[in-house]
Design an enzyme around this catalytic site. Structure first.
Site, PDB file in Angstrom:
ATOM      1  N   ARG A  80      51.763  51.779  75.900  1.00 52.64           N
ATOM      2  CA  ARG A  80      51.277  52.717  74.881  1.00 52.64           C
ATOM      3  C   ARG A  80      50.914  54.083  75.468  1.00 52.64           C
ATOM      4  NH1 ARG A  80      47.750  48.717  71.703  1.00 52.64           N
ATOM      5  NH2 ARG A  80      49.316  47.401  70.742  1.00 52.64           N
TER       6      ARG A  80
ATOM      7  N   ARG B  50      48.209  57.391  70.318  1.00 51.27           N
ATOM      8  CA  ARG B  50      47.220  58.159  69.564  1.00 51.27           C
ATOM      9  C   ARG B  50      46.094  58.735  70.404  1.00 51.27           C
ATOM     10  NH1 ARG B  50      45.470  54.052  65.018  1.00 51.27           N
ATOM     11  NH2 ARG B  50      46.032  52.623  66.701  1.00 51.27           N
TER      12      ARG B  50
ATOM     13  N   ASP C 274      58.869  50.475  68.021  1.00 44.07           N
ATOM     14  CA  ASP C 274      57.943  49.400  67.653  1.00 44.07           C
ATOM     15  C   ASP C 274      58.686  48.071  67.705  1.00 44.07           C
ATOM     16  OD1 ASP C 274      56.405  47.620  65.454  1.00 44.07           O
ATOM     17  OD2 ASP C 274      55.060  49.145  66.241  1.00 44.07           O
TER      18      ASP C 274
ATOM     19  N   TYR D  15      54.415  37.658  63.394  1.00 48.93           N
ATOM     20  CA  TYR D  15      54.263  38.738  62.413  1.00 48.93           C
ATOM     21  C   TYR D  15      54.988  38.423  61.112  1.00 48.93           C
ATOM     22  CZ  TYR D  15      52.124  42.098  65.639  1.00 48.93           C
ATOM     23  OH  TYR D  15      51.263  42.755  66.495  1.00 48.93           O
TER      24      TYR D  15
END
Length: 367
Positions: A37, A41, A86, A164
């Site tokens: 990552r 963000r 992703d 998921y």
């Protein structure tokens, strides 16, 4: 800059191959370092680039993926880039709808509930048609990197993707997905096989597009015990390594190093060491010496600083890095965190981590 004018081949010459050499077990002057990552963000420029865009629309824009992949490399002397994408693009390729819900994360509008729901999935996936946007992003980014560092491609592993698709999003227990393993073992294997086949083609396509290494994320391995892992995760992890390598050979593509990262699966490290990957990634819940003892000398290790260590003062980060390098040794080792960077982390502390790895490993190698 990320302009789409480049031809797919004729990539720039690689200037820093430290990461690739460490992955292959060759000697390096310093220990290479990158962060899961690292495009994320915690960077204000990332938040700015992403602000107006839907998350998966960003994933489908090669130009934006390229920009986001390059951002951390403008700030830090990282030894590798990892394509911004992703893991859930694979279930999307199978025909499932996933939306990113603010404050909640990725959410499947119609998760798999019954075995019959498997019939709704695409049984034959043309990865170029469904995931060509990732391949374009990789080719564009590989050119735009101008040979600065190697570019890593990745995929989720079948069990993690299955969780998921059945849970419909994140979960603390994975009880719905695990109940399939106990109640519907045959159907579970059918789903895992379908996923593995798509992942194999997807990873080979990433190398064809320009990826120089591949990482398989088994992020939800920790929800399985040794037996379920043996039955439902490991066979597919092994098969992916083997099939990707034989397809790369068949298609005369480069045999790139492959990394497997099975989070919280230290109960399976010995098996993972023999699963056909050049590198085994580690989370922070195992001692470096212990991991090295279980994995042996023929596989490179990657990891495993606790991401939360980056909340510590910079001097403390340096001490923790030094200790980690002493534990793993500076060779056959790639420094990383034991999981991805968190959104509220200070970029300066990420810089301190990267610089500490370089400085301490060089020092250790000299003496």
């Amino acid at each position: 800059t990320c302009s789409l004018l480049h031809s797919p081949k004729g990539f720039p010459k690689l200037k820093n191959d430290t990461f690739l050499r460490a992955a292959r077990g060759e000697e390096t002057e310093h220990t290479p370092v990158w962060c899961m990552r690292q495009a994320g963000r915690y960077l204000p420029e990332f938040r700015e680039t992403r602000a107006s865009q839907d998350f998966f629309a960003t994933c489908r824009s090669p130009k934006l993926c390229c920009e986001l992949t390059l951002q951390p490399l403008r700030r830090f002397p990282l030894d590798a880039a990892i394509i911004f994408s992703d893991i859930l693009v694979v279930p999307q390729a199978l025909g499932m709808e996933v939306v990113m819900v603010p404050g909640k994360g990725p959410t499947f509008t119609e998760p798999l509930k019954e075995v019959e729901d498997l019939l709704k999935l695409r049984q034959k996936v043309d990865v170029t048609a469904e995931l060509g946007y990732v391949f374009q992003a990789i080719t564009l980014t590989r050119h735009s990197l101008e040979g600065k560092v190697p570019l890593i491609g990745f995929s989720g592993a079948p069990w993690t993707l299955m969780t998921y698709m059945i849970e419909g999003g994140g979960s603390t227990t994975m009880a719905k997905a695990k109940s399939w393993l106990y109640r519907h073992p045959e159907a579970s294997h059918r789903l895992l096989r379908l996923l593995a086949d798509v992942v194999i083609d997807y990873l080979v396509g990433q190398v064809a597009a320009g990826a120089q290494a591949l990482q398989l994320f088994e992020s939800h391995a920790g929800h399985l015990g040794p037996e379920l892992f043996q039955d439902f995760a490991l066979p597919y992890i092994r098969d992916i390594a083997q099939a990707v390598k034989s397809k790369l050979k068949e298609e005369a593509l480069p045999l790139v190093p492959m990394i497997v990262f099975a989070k919280d699966a230290h109960y399976a490290l010995r098996d993972l060491a023999h699963a056909g990957y050049e590198v085994v990634g580690l989370d922070w819940t195992i001692q470096p010496q212990e991991a090295r003892a279980q994995i042996g000398k023929d596989v490179t290790l990657q990891g495993n600083l606790d991401p939360c260590a980056l909340y510590a003062p910079k001097e403390k980060i340096g001490e923790l890095v030094k200790k980690m390098l002493e534990g793993f040794g500076t060779q056959r080792y790639i420094a990383n965190l034991g999981h991805g960077l968190y959104p509220d982390m200070n970029p300066e502390h990420v810089g301190a981590f990267v610089e500490a790895v370089h400085a301490h490993s060089r020092h250790i190698n000299k003496h």
